[in-house]
Motif scaffolding. Sequence first.
Motif, PDB file in Angstrom:
ATOM      1  N   VAL A  94      20.698  16.088 -18.204  1.00  0.00           N
ATOM      2  CA  VAL A  94      20.569  17.318 -17.376  1.00  0.00           C
ATOM      3  C   VAL A  94      20.786  18.415 -18.442  1.00  0.00           C
ATOM      4  N   LEU A  95      19.531  19.437 -18.289  1.00  0.00           N
ATOM      5  CA  LEU A  95      19.555  20.771 -18.911  1.00  0.00           C
ATOM      6  C   LEU A  95      19.605  21.888 -17.922  1.00  0.00           C
ATOM      7  N   ILE A  96      20.759  22.582 -18.068  1.00  0.00           N
ATOM      8  CA  ILE A  96      20.738  23.723 -17.150  1.00  0.00           C
ATOM      9  C   ILE A  96      19.923  24.946 -17.806  1.00  0.00           C
ATOM     10  N   LEU A  97      19.011  25.571 -16.867  1.00  0.00           N
ATOM     11  CA  LEU A  97      18.173  26.510 -17.260  1.00  0.00           C
ATOM     12  C   LEU A  97      18.114  27.777 -16.546  1.00  0.00           C
ATOM     13  N   ASN A  98      17.599  28.640 -17.130  1.00  0.00           N
ATOM     14  CA  ASN A  98      17.655  30.018 -16.597  1.00  0.00           C
ATOM     15  C   ASN A  98      16.415  30.044 -15.447  1.00  0.00           C
ATOM     16  N   GLY A  99      16.701  29.220 -14.296  1.00  0.00           N
ATOM     17  CA  GLY A  99      15.768  29.183 -13.220  1.00  0.00           C
ATOM     18  C   GLY A  99      14.798  28.058 -13.886  1.00  0.00           C
ATOM     19  N   GLY A 100      14.077  27.284 -12.826  1.00  0.00           N
ATOM     20  CA  GLY A 100      13.112  26.322 -12.982  1.00  0.00           C
ATOM     21  C   GLY A 100      12.061  26.956 -14.040  1.00  0.00           C
ATOM     22  N   GLN A 101      11.836  28.187 -13.867  1.00  0.00           N
ATOM     23  CA  GLN A 101      10.772  28.854 -14.586  1.00  0.00           C
ATOM     24  C   GLN A 101      10.747  28.735 -16.104  1.00  0.00           C
ATOM     25  N   GLN A 102      12.006  28.625 -16.672  1.00  0.00           N
ATOM     26  CA  GLN A 102      12.237  28.453 -18.028  1.00  0.00           C
ATOM     27  C   GLN A 102      11.922  27.115 -18.446  1.00  0.00           C
ATOM     28  N   GLY A 103      11.998  26.045 -17.566  1.00  0.00           N
ATOM     29  CA  GLY A 103      11.588  24.804 -17.821  1.00  0.00           C
ATOM     30  C   GLY A 103      10.216  24.600 -18.078  1.00  0.00           C
ATOM     31  N   LEU A 104       9.425  25.377 -17.274  1.00  0.00           N
ATOM     32  CA  LEU A 104       7.906  25.518 -17.549  1.00  0.00           C
ATOM     33  C   LEU A 104       7.693  25.921 -18.956  1.00  0.00           C
ATOM     34  N   ASP A 105       8.238  27.002 -19.494  1.00  0.00           N
ATOM     35  CA  ASP A 105       8.197  27.775 -20.688  1.00  0.00           C
ATOM     36  C   ASP A 105       8.372  26.624 -21.763  1.00  0.00           C
ATOM     37  N   GLU A 202       7.331  17.245 -13.403  1.00  0.00           N
ATOM     38  CA  GLU A 202       7.474  17.227 -11.910  1.00  0.00           C
ATOM     39  C   GLU A 202       8.435  18.506 -11.409  1.00  0.00           C
ATOM     40  N   ASP A 203       7.600  19.568 -10.524  1.00  0.00           N
ATOM     41  CA  ASP A 203       8.414  20.805 -10.359  1.00  0.00           C
ATOM     42  C   ASP A 203       8.931  20.795  -8.775  1.00  0.00           C
ATOM     43  N   THR A 204       9.935  20.983  -8.616  1.00  0.00           N
ATOM     44  CA  THR A 204      10.726  20.508  -7.493  1.00  0.00           C
ATOM     45  C   THR A 204      11.378  21.604  -6.552  1.00  0.00           C
ATOM     46  N   ARG A 227       8.676   9.184 -18.698  1.00  0.00           N
ATOM     47  CA  ARG A 227       7.501   9.911 -18.963  1.00  0.00           C
ATOM     48  C   ARG A 227       7.646  11.243 -18.014  1.00  0.00           C
ATOM     49  N   VAL A 228       8.513  11.245 -17.123  1.00  0.00           N
ATOM     50  CA  VAL A 228       8.709  12.420 -16.231  1.00  0.00           C
ATOM     51  C   VAL A 228       9.754  13.316 -16.512  1.00  0.00           C
ATOM     52  N   ILE A 229       9.685  14.648 -16.442  1.00  0.00           N
ATOM     53  CA  ILE A 229      10.449  15.617 -16.832  1.00  0.00           C
ATOM     54  C   ILE A 229      10.371  16.187 -15.313  1.00  0.00           C
ATOM     55  N   HIS A 230      11.798  16.342 -14.804  1.00  0.00           N
ATOM     56  CA  HIS A 230      11.876  16.739 -13.416  1.00  0.00           C
ATOM     57  C   HIS A 230      12.500  18.037 -13.756  1.00  0.00           C
ATOM     58  N   LEU A 231      12.153  18.915 -12.821  1.00  0.00           N
ATOM     59  CA  LEU A 231      12.859  20.507 -12.767  1.00  0.00           C
ATOM     60  C   LEU A 231      13.290  20.605 -11.303  1.00  0.00           C
ATOM     61  N   GLY A 232      14.322  21.359 -11.300  1.00  0.00           N
ATOM     62  CA  GLY A 232      14.959  21.675  -9.859  1.00  0.00           C
ATOM     63  C   GLY A 232      15.214  23.026 -10.079  1.00  0.00           C
ATOM     64  N   SER A 233      15.714  23.639  -8.826  1.00  0.00           N
ATOM     65  CA  SER A 233      16.530  25.099  -9.061  1.00  0.00           C
ATOM     66  C   SER A 233      17.345  25.230  -7.891  1.00  0.00           C
ATOM     67  N   PHE A 234      18.424  26.192  -8.115  1.00  0.00           N
ATOM     68  CA  PHE A 234      19.122  26.650  -7.254  1.00  0.00           C
ATOM     69  C   PHE A 234      18.356  28.018  -6.326  1.00  0.00           C
ATOM     70  N   LEU A 244      19.416  30.079 -11.927  1.00  0.00           N
ATOM     71  CA  LEU A 244      19.913  28.773 -12.448  1.00  0.00           C
ATOM     72  C   LEU A 244      18.909  27.515 -11.868  1.00  0.00           C
ATOM     73  N   GLY A 245      18.626  26.950 -12.688  1.00  0.00           N
ATOM     74  CA  GLY A 245      17.675  25.603 -12.499  1.00  0.00           C
ATOM     75  C   GLY A 245      17.997  24.576 -13.315  1.00  0.00           C
ATOM     76  N   TRP A 246      17.371  23.391 -13.423  1.00  0.00           N
ATOM     77  CA  TRP A 246      17.798  22.263 -14.297  1.00  0.00           C
ATOM     78  C   TRP A 246      16.452  21.343 -14.484  1.00  0.00           C
ATOM     79  N   ALA A 247      16.606  20.946 -15.674  1.00  0.00           N
ATOM     80  CA  ALA A 247      15.465  19.677 -15.939  1.00  0.00           C
ATOM     81  C   ALA A 247      16.404  18.469 -16.128  1.00  0.00           C
ATOM     82  N   ILE A 248      15.710  17.686 -15.836  1.00  0.00           N
ATOM     83  CA  ILE A 248      16.318  16.108 -15.907  1.00  0.00           C
ATOM     84  C   ILE A 248      15.310  15.313 -16.558  1.00  0.00           C
ATOM     85  N   ALA A 249      15.561  14.804 -17.778  1.00  0.00           N
ATOM     86  CA  ALA A 249      14.476  13.710 -18.349  1.00  0.00           C
ATOM     87  C   ALA A 249      15.588  12.844 -19.418  1.00  0.00           C
ATOM     88  N   GLY A 250      14.735  11.957 -20.107  1.00  0.00           N
ATOM     89  CA  GLY A 250      15.403  11.238 -20.976  1.00  0.00           C
ATOM     90  C   GLY A 250      16.095  11.800 -22.169  1.00  0.00           C
TER      91      GLY A 250
END
Length: 396
Positions: A94-105, A202-204, A227-234, A244-250
């Motif tokens: 798990v990587l905690i992100l500055n919103g799911g938007q940061q995961g897209l960047d 995958e953005d959820t 092969r899936v990077i999963h993004l979520g968000s609070f 605050l959002g997050w990415a989950i991946a290998g």
Amino acid sequence: MTFQFASRMQHVGPSAIRELLRLGADPDVISFGGGYPDASLFPTDALSRLFRDVLEARGATALQYTVSNGIAPLRAQIAARARRDGIACDADQVLILNGGQQGLDLVAKMMLDPGDVVITEDPTFLGALVAFAPYEPRYRAVRMDDQGMDTDDLLRVLQAGPRAKFLYTVPDFQNPTGVTMSLPRRRRLLELAREFDLLVLEDTPYRALRFEGEAPPTLKSLDTDGRVIHLGSFSKLLAPGLRLGWAIAGDELIQRLGLLKLAGDTQCGTLAMEVVSRFLDGYDLDAHVERIRRTYRRKRDVMLRTIEACFPPHIAFTRPQGGMFTWLTFPAGFDAARFMAETMLPRAKLAYVPGESFFPVAGRANHARISYSTQDEDTIVRGMTLLGGMLTEALG
Ligand code: PMP
């Protein structure tokens, strides 16, 4: 002076989304445009107590720098919630992100050289197009229907090439259409991803906001080969202002994304992470989300009923089972942006989001996204009735 901007700045313009946020902030406009959650549902009292408690009890820690991937307890809590949703992972993935938007960047920054191909749904989340733009991708857009991304069309796109760096999808209550990808489509998408060795993003952010029916499994939980990077968000569960959002991946992907996160903004705010972690410990997030779901469900029902009663019959709309949006399809030749600028705003101070900018390749003018999350039920009825009247006048 003449600024010698990088060539990528050619792709960074004032976006439609910024304009909309500005419009939504004008108190005179009744906006069904912005993707804002209902602010009356923010757990303000709980957060207010928690901010004070955390500062009093652990001020020195909560105001200090911390690890760039995010504080360990919150990563563990996010991993535990993801496991309950069928995703095999632990806190290290798990990587905690500055919103799911940061995961897209960060994913775009990690994967894209100028001209690389990204596959998206057609239409797709405008904020993703804005996030990817500085990395100068080319798009291949895959048709959608009420089952989500059309995997036959995806096969056609994959066969036609060139090879894509990743595929971006919002499988649950998609922004902008409100459509959810069916289980057979999810399975087929992953089958094709394996066959063509494709990374999937995958953005959820809306996944937990389901009003009815059974949730199909996430792509990440069906992912057998990492092969899936999963993004979520609070943002839609607690409050977007927490960022605050997050990415989950290998492991390899999370490590690389973590390095980019470190380089870009060091870490998310320690205080916000501490507070959300305490919230997950001491409060019942599921019960809170249930309240949000009940409220949005009522708003959706009111909106769809009013649309059904007041709109001309040849305007199609989606029936989302969750999330915040419905997607209108006007007759061919209708210009939704022009109608808003020339009729809705001047006559009734009503706004939606014209659909054109959600299309990555070829914009179509005869769509609009309408959100039911922000306005109260009375305003939804009044707004949709007014809009229906104006559309009937314009279209007959
Ligand atoms: N993805 C989608 C599909 C969204 O609709 C949004 C918010 N509108 C985001 C990502 C980003 O949300 P946040 O950064 O607030 O988590």
